[in-house]
Motif scaffolding. Structure first.
Motif, short mmCIF file in Angstrom:
data_model
loop_
_atom_site.label_atom_id
_atom_site.label_comp_id
_atom_site.label_asym_id
_atom_site.label_seq_id
_atom_site.Cartn_x
_atom_site.Cartn_y
_atom_site.Cartn_z
N SER A 76 0.83 -1.20 0.00
CA SER A 76 0.00 0.00 0.00
C SER A 76 0.87 1.25 0.00
O SER A 76 2.09 1.18 0.22
N HIS A 107 -7.72 -0.98 3.47
CA HIS A 107 -8.04 -2.01 2.48
C HIS A 107 -8.18 -3.37 3.16
O HIS A 107 -7.39 -3.69 4.05
N SER A 133 -12.03 -1.23 -0.31
CA SER A 133 -11.32 -0.09 0.26
C SER A 133 -12.26 0.71 1.16
O SER A 133 -13.48 0.54 1.11
#
Length: 146
Positions: free
Chosen positions: A52, A103, A117
């Motif tokens: 991420s 997420h 998300s």
């Protein structure tokens, strides 16, 4: 609402990268695709972890200027928040809150079937609230029932 229903409203597939990609390459992918999260795999159906924007920021904070040239395998998250397509939205909201993540990977056994998300959660909660508000307005106005 079930997570599977949310996945049905999203584009099919999960964007993934291989563990041998450099972080700077993934950051360009994030920019170009307007995303902030990818699965990490070597082949379709395999699931090794995720990466991420936050993982990339943490790498820069820890390793400095060398972070962009590091490999995904060195930075990726192997302890990922997961759920099932049969879980309800409140379950995923609780996972996001407890794990402090934006997420959640949706799994079917060992296979990744999607990603939810925080933006998906907000969108679907807002849609639900707007439907409820409209139903109350219709009730007050005497519309839709006999």
């Amino acid at each position: 609402m079930l997570i599977g229903e949310i996945l049905n409203t999203k584009a099919a597939g999960v964007i993934s990268v291989t563990p041998d990609k450099m972080i700077v390459e993934v950051l360009r992918l994030f920019r170009d695709r307007n995303i902030g999260f990818v699965a990490v795999s070597r082949s379709p159906g395999e699931y090794l972890g995720t990466l991420s924007e936050r993982d990339c920021c943490n790498a820069v904070a820890e390793f400095g200027a060398t972070a962009p040239s590091m490999l995904v395998a060195d930075v990726m998250n192997r302890r990922v928040a997961t759920c099932s397509a049969l879980d309800g939205l409140p379950v995923v909201m609780a996972i996001m809150t407890k794990r402090r993540t934006r997420h959640v990977v949706v799994m079917n056994g060992k296979a990744v079937v999607g990603v939810v998300s925080i933006g998906d959660v907000v969108k679907h909660r807002l849609d639900e609230l707007l439907r409820n508000e409209q139903a109350l307005c219709d009730y007050i106005d005497g519309i839709g029932y006999h």
